[in-house]
Design a protein around this motif. Structure first.
Motif, PDB file in Angstrom:
ATOM      1  N   PHE A  62       0.852  -1.195   0.000  1.00 40.32           N
ATOM      2  CA  PHE A  62       0.000   0.000   0.000  1.00 40.32           C
ATOM      3  C   PHE A  62       0.889   1.247   0.000  1.00 40.32           C
ATOM      4  CE2 PHE A  62      -2.555  -3.390   1.770  1.00 40.32           C
ATOM      5  CZ  PHE A  62      -3.809  -3.175   1.215  1.00 40.32           C
ATOM      6  N   GLY A  63       0.425   2.301  -0.656  1.00 42.98           N
ATOM      7  CA  GLY A  63       1.318   3.450  -0.776  1.00 42.98           C
ATOM      8  C   GLY A  63       0.682   4.813  -0.625  1.00 42.98           C
ATOM      9  N   HIS A  64      -0.641   4.869  -0.429  1.00 42.60           N
ATOM     10  CA  HIS A  64      -1.321   6.163  -0.360  1.00 42.60           C
ATOM     11  C   HIS A  64      -2.024   6.282   0.988  1.00 42.60           C
ATOM     12  CE1 HIS A  64      -3.342   9.518  -2.823  1.00 42.60           C
ATOM     13  NE2 HIS A  64      -3.627   9.721  -1.547  1.00 42.60           N
ATOM     14  N   PHE A  65      -1.492   7.127   1.867  1.00 46.32           N
ATOM     15  CA  PHE A  65      -1.995   7.206   3.240  1.00 46.32           C
ATOM     16  C   PHE A  65      -2.406   8.627   3.626  1.00 46.32           C
ATOM     17  CE2 PHE A  65       1.238   3.851   3.096  1.00 46.32           C
ATOM     18  CZ  PHE A  65       0.502   2.756   3.545  1.00 46.32           C
ATOM     19  N   MET A  66      -3.541   8.691   4.333  1.00 47.64           N
ATOM     20  CA  MET A  66      -3.917   9.914   5.036  1.00 47.64           C
ATOM     21  C   MET A  66      -4.004   9.566   6.512  1.00 47.64           C
ATOM     22  SD  MET A  66      -7.336  12.269   4.860  1.00 47.64           S
ATOM     23  CE  MET A  66      -7.598  13.491   6.156  1.00 47.64           C
ATOM     24  N   GLY A  67      -3.458  10.425   7.375  1.00 43.94           N
ATOM     25  CA  GLY A  67      -3.456  10.142   8.800  1.00 43.94           C
ATOM     26  C   GLY A  67      -4.170  11.213   9.605  1.00 43.94           C
ATOM     27  N   ILE A  68      -4.795  10.781  10.708  1.00 45.00           N
ATOM     28  CA  ILE A  68      -5.448  11.690  11.654  1.00 45.00           C
ATOM     29  C   ILE A  68      -4.959  11.336  13.049  1.00 45.00           C
ATOM     30  CG2 ILE A  68      -7.652  12.352  12.723  1.00 45.00           C
ATOM     31  CD1 ILE A  68      -9.002  11.690  10.065  1.00 45.00           C
ATOM     32  N   ASP A  69      -4.636  12.342  13.847  1.00 45.41           N
ATOM     33  CA  ASP A  69      -4.255  12.096  15.233  1.00 45.41           C
ATOM     34  C   ASP A  69      -4.547  13.347  16.060  1.00 45.41           C
ATOM     35  OD1 ASP A  69      -2.557   9.740  16.647  1.00 45.41           O
ATOM     36  OD2 ASP A  69      -2.129  11.648  17.641  1.00 45.41           O
ATOM     37  N   GLY A  70      -4.708  13.167  17.357  1.00 40.34           N
ATOM     38  CA  GLY A  70      -4.976  14.286  18.246  1.00 40.34           C
ATOM     39  C   GLY A  70      -3.732  15.024  18.689  1.00 40.34           C
ATOM     40  N   SER A  71      -2.577  14.377  18.543  1.00 42.88           N
ATOM     41  CA  SER A  71      -1.319  14.936  19.048  1.00 42.88           C
ATOM     42  C   SER A  71      -0.485  15.552  17.920  1.00 42.88           C
ATOM     43  CB  SER A  71      -0.502  13.838  19.745  1.00 42.88           C
ATOM     44  OG  SER A  71       0.847  14.220  19.890  1.00 42.88           O
ATOM     45  N   GLU A  72      -0.217  16.837  18.037  1.00 48.04           N
ATOM     46  CA  GLU A  72       0.585  17.516  17.012  1.00 48.04           C
ATOM     47  C   GLU A  72       2.019  16.990  16.998  1.00 48.04           C
ATOM     48  OE1 GLU A  72       1.167  19.141  13.822  1.00 48.04           O
ATOM     49  OE2 GLU A  72      -0.790  19.666  14.638  1.00 48.04           O
ATOM     50  N   ALA A  73       2.544  16.611  18.167  1.00 46.94           N
ATOM     51  CA  ALA A  73       3.915  16.082  18.224  1.00 46.94           C
ATOM     52  C   ALA A  73       4.006  14.732  17.517  1.00 46.94           C
ATOM     53  CB  ALA A  73       4.374  15.960  19.679  1.00 46.94           C
ATOM     54  N   MET A  74       2.978  13.901  17.686  1.00 43.03           N
ATOM     55  CA  MET A  74       2.930  12.627  16.964  1.00 43.03           C
ATOM     56  C   MET A  74       2.844  12.879  15.460  1.00 43.03           C
ATOM     57  SD  MET A  74       2.882   9.783  18.926  1.00 43.03           S
ATOM     58  CE  MET A  74       2.518   9.229  20.604  1.00 43.03           C
TER      59      MET A  74
END
Length: 228
Positions: free
Chosen positions: A89-101
């Motif tokens: 797999f090569g196309h990723f979108m990410g969501i997280d609550g932590s800006e540092a992460m």
């Protein structure tokens, strides 16, 4: 051998301190402070959820992997995307609550897009029905993400796409896991998706609570969104 034990003890102490964080702000602050050591610490825990989830997706996904768009919810530093990349797999979108992460996820170079969002405190900041695969690994547990978020994961997925979720099976998470499984079944009864596989895993990660030792168990759930 002593150094490894000390390392495990320090990781254990850090995670137990996270359990004392009760508000969303406190939890985000904890993950912001943990980000730099996160990958090394979960390696000490022998945390297998990212690879287990990626393996299960890989065993069922038969479409073009390079073209597939993957939404990685609660992406952290990018451990899940790293495992999915190994499976083509090569196309990723990410969501997280932590800006540092998210900063570390950005530096990994794996993601085409990253967004900061606190799960359960507003709708996912994504277009509904866009993703071939939606994953949430590690965040579905007591005190972290409300069970109702799984409906948004389904909404985000293309008809015929896959939703992969994980949770722990340890003592502290028993009630949450039961509530999660009731919701998954309810959504299946409503005709939103169908269960493809549930994998109960004994050696999920090293136990950190005072009541448990050795390894705790966990589970991977894979669902396929129905074409309405």
């Amino acid at each position: 051998m002593e150094a490894v034990t000390n390392t495990f003890e320090s990781v254990k102490a850090a995670i137990l301190s996270a359990h004392e964080s009760t508000t969303s702000v406190e939890k985000v602050n904890f993950y912001n402070s943990w980000a730099e050591n996160y990958d090394q610490d979960v390696a000490v825990l022998d945390y297998r959820a990212p690879s287990l989830a990626a393996n299960i997706i890989s065993s069922h996904f038969s479409s073009d992997r390079e073209a597939a768009v993957v939404l990685d919810v609660a992406c952290g530093t990018g451990l899940v995307a790293k495992q999915m990349k190994r499976h083509g797999f090569g196309h990723f979108m990410g969501i997280d609550g932590s800006e540092a992460m998210l900063k570390l996820a950005r530096e990994s170079g794996l993601y085409q897009d990253l967004k900061q969002s606190l799960l359960g405190e507003g709708p996912l900041p994504v277009q509904w029905g866009l993703f071939d695969v939606v994953m949430i690994v590690g965040a579905l547990s007591v005190g972290h993400v409300p069970v109702r978020v799984v409906r948004e994961l389904c909404e985000s997925t293309k008809p015929g796409g896959y939703i992969c979720m994980t949770t722990r099976s340890n003592h502290d998470n028993v009630e949450y896991k039961a509530a999660l499984e009731r919701e998954l079944k309810q959504m299946e009864d409503e005709g939103l998706w169908t269960c493809v596989e549930v994998a109960e895993v004994e050696d999920w990660e090293r136990a950190v609570s005072q009541q448990e030792d050795g390894y705790i168990a966990g589970a991977v759930y894979l669902y396929k969104k129905l074409k309405l």
